[in-house]
Design a protein around this motif. Structure first.
Motif, PDB file in Angstrom:
ATOM      1  N   ASP A  49     -80.801 -51.065   0.891  1.00 24.34           N
ATOM      2  CA  ASP A  49     -79.634 -51.780   0.596  1.00 24.34           C
ATOM      3  C   ASP A  49     -79.009 -51.082  -0.786  1.00 24.34           C
ATOM      4  N   SER A  50     -77.811 -50.537  -0.600  1.00 24.39           N
ATOM      5  CA  SER A  50     -77.217 -49.974  -1.779  1.00 24.39           C
ATOM      6  C   SER A  50     -76.021 -50.841  -2.632  1.00 24.39           C
ATOM      7  N   SER A  51     -76.018 -52.072  -1.982  1.00 24.84           N
ATOM      8  CA  SER A  51     -74.811 -52.800  -2.251  1.00 24.84           C
ATOM      9  C   SER A  51     -74.920 -53.142  -3.687  1.00 24.84           C
ATOM     10  N   GLY A  52     -75.952 -53.088  -4.610  1.00 20.37           N
ATOM     11  CA  GLY A  52     -76.095 -53.348  -6.056  1.00 20.37           C
ATOM     12  C   GLY A  52     -75.957 -52.073  -6.650  1.00 20.37           C
ATOM     13  N   LEU A  59     -75.161 -47.983   2.050  1.00 15.97           N
ATOM     14  CA  LEU A  59     -76.098 -47.356   3.014  1.00 15.97           C
ATOM     15  C   LEU A  59     -76.911 -48.630   2.930  1.00 15.97           C
ATOM     16  N   LYS A  60     -77.144 -48.850   4.172  1.00 11.90           N
ATOM     17  CA  LYS A  60     -78.458 -50.298   4.525  1.00 11.90           C
ATOM     18  C   LYS A  60     -79.202 -49.685   5.670  1.00 11.90           C
ATOM     19  N   LEU A 119     -78.564 -39.960   0.551  1.00  7.12           N
ATOM     20  CA  LEU A 119     -78.306 -41.178  -0.303  1.00  7.12           C
ATOM     21  C   LEU A 119     -79.422 -41.974  -0.457  1.00  7.12           C
ATOM     22  N   ARG A 120     -80.343 -41.980   0.240  1.00  6.56           N
ATOM     23  CA  ARG A 120     -81.716 -42.777   0.042  1.00  6.56           C
ATOM     24  C   ARG A 120     -82.272 -42.197  -1.115  1.00  6.56           C
ATOM     25  N   GLN A 121     -82.274 -40.783  -1.678  1.00  8.62           N
ATOM     26  CA  GLN A 121     -82.752 -40.242  -2.708  1.00  8.62           C
ATOM     27  C   GLN A 121     -82.158 -40.493  -3.777  1.00  8.62           C
ATOM     28  N   GLU A 122     -80.660 -40.749  -4.013  1.00  6.77           N
ATOM     29  CA  GLU A 122     -79.928 -41.187  -5.193  1.00  6.77           C
ATOM     30  C   GLU A 122     -80.113 -42.743  -5.365  1.00  6.77           C
ATOM     31  N   LEU A 123     -80.278 -43.360  -4.092  1.00  7.19           N
ATOM     32  CA  LEU A 123     -80.439 -44.975  -4.546  1.00  7.19           C
ATOM     33  C   LEU A 123     -81.749 -45.163  -5.213  1.00  7.19           C
ATOM     34  N   SER A 124     -82.729 -44.208  -4.768  1.00  8.81           N
ATOM     35  CA  SER A 124     -84.237 -44.640  -5.573  1.00  8.81           C
ATOM     36  C   SER A 124     -84.409 -43.729  -6.759  1.00  8.81           C
ATOM     37  N   GLY A 165     -76.194 -36.980 -12.645  1.00 11.26           N
ATOM     38  CA  GLY A 165     -75.238 -36.707 -11.850  1.00 11.26           C
ATOM     39  C   GLY A 165     -75.055 -37.267 -10.575  1.00 11.26           C
ATOM     40  N   GLY A 166     -76.022 -38.473 -10.236  1.00 12.54           N
ATOM     41  CA  GLY A 166     -76.155 -39.076  -9.097  1.00 12.54           C
ATOM     42  C   GLY A 166     -74.592 -39.703  -8.682  1.00 12.54           C
TER      43      GLY A 166
END
Length: 294
Positions: free
Chosen positions: A21-24, A32-33, A144-149, A154-155
């Motif tokens: 979940d990218s909502s935060g 992205l979910k 997007l998963r990589q950026e989220l984690s 530069g994200g």
């Protein structure tokens, strides 16, 4: 039309186990979910955003109908489904599935359509698609998963870049209207290059976004990204990382400045991020680089 349902409320209609979940995050225009679903027959509400379903588990039989007969297709990794916004439909699948949902906002697609095609999104029909062989959105989902984690330097720029690319892909691959795409106008003018260089030098240590950079020279994000690559030979986020590492290398030479402070001054999230990226470019850690000046 009534209330359009945002991504966070979709589980009320499609119950499943939330795995991502990218909502935060502070992302704008894209969500992205990840979900694990049992076999279901569900009524999809009128959604606020466009939904791209990226299939990640075993193959399943997917069906859809919207006031007519059912349409069935096989879905598996390497295949995506697209659900349009503001339209109710029914979907059903034959076995448990694992998926990622990429939600793109109407405003984001409208802006990209205007920037690229000189045409408003209201003129474009983007319909549901049960099965589309597509390697682009699985790649976007992974990035997007990589950026989220990861929280890499530069994200924010990277996510904005992925959002623009995703909108362009939807418009080109899933829209039912042809567009007139303007030709690229090449690199920056001398004045734009000077303004951009000064802006980046002043803000290199901060959280610079692609929108901020484009706005500094009066361009849309799409045209800015094209010109930037033509001018510097790489996308903006790569250039930012490289320049921040260069700034860090200059600061490291000042023996009195702690490496934690160097990371902060150079615009990195923390010292460990600086170390990882510094090693990638210089083949040594910041501490090892500092010792070469002892």
């Amino acid at each position: 039309m009534g209330r359009l349902v945002p991504p966070d409320d979709i589980p009320r209609w499609i119950p499943g186990k939330l795995t991502l979940d990218s909502s935060g995050s502070r992302w704008r225009g894209v969500t992205l979910k990840g979900y694990e679903y049992a076999d279901l027959h569900v009524a999809i509400p009128s959604m606020r955003d466009y939904m791209i379903v990226v299939y990640e588990g075993e193959a399943a039989r997917m069906g859809r109908r919207c006031g007519g007969p059912w349409e069935y297709h096989r879905v598996e990794p390497g295949v995506v489904s697209l659900l349009t916004r503001a339209e109710q439909s029914e979907w059903a699948w034959s076995r448990p599935i694992s998926v990622s949902h990429i939600y793109l906002s109407h405003d984001a697609i409208t802006k990209v359509a205007g920037d690229i095609y000189d045409r408003n999104i209201a003129d474009v029909e983007v319909g549901d698609k049960v099965r589309a062989v597509d390697d682009f959105f699985p790649w976007v989902s992974r990035r997007l998963r990589q950026e989220l984690s990861g929280g890499e330097v530069g994200g924010r720029v990277m996510v904005e870049t992925l959002l623009t690319q995703a909108c362009v892909h939807v418009l080109r691959s899933f829209a039912h209207t042809e567009f007139r795409e303007p030709r690229s106008s090449g690199t920056f003018t001398p004045a734009q290059r000077r303004i951009l260089t000064e802006y980046l030098a002043e803000n290199l240590g901060g959280d610079v976004s692609l929108t901020d950079m484009a706005g500094a020279v009066g361009l849309s994000v799409f045209h800015f990204s094209r010109k930037f690559r033509a001018e510097f030979g790489c996308p903006p986020h790569q250039w930012l990382v490289r320049e921040r590492i260069k700034r860090a290398s200059e600061l490291i030479k000042r023996q009195c400045l702690p490496l934690k402070e160097v990371a902060y001054e150079a615009g990195f999230a923390d010292q460990s991020h600086m170390t990882r990226l510094f090693r990638r470019l210089y083949r040594m850690t910041p501490a090892e680089y500092r010792r070469t000046f002892d």
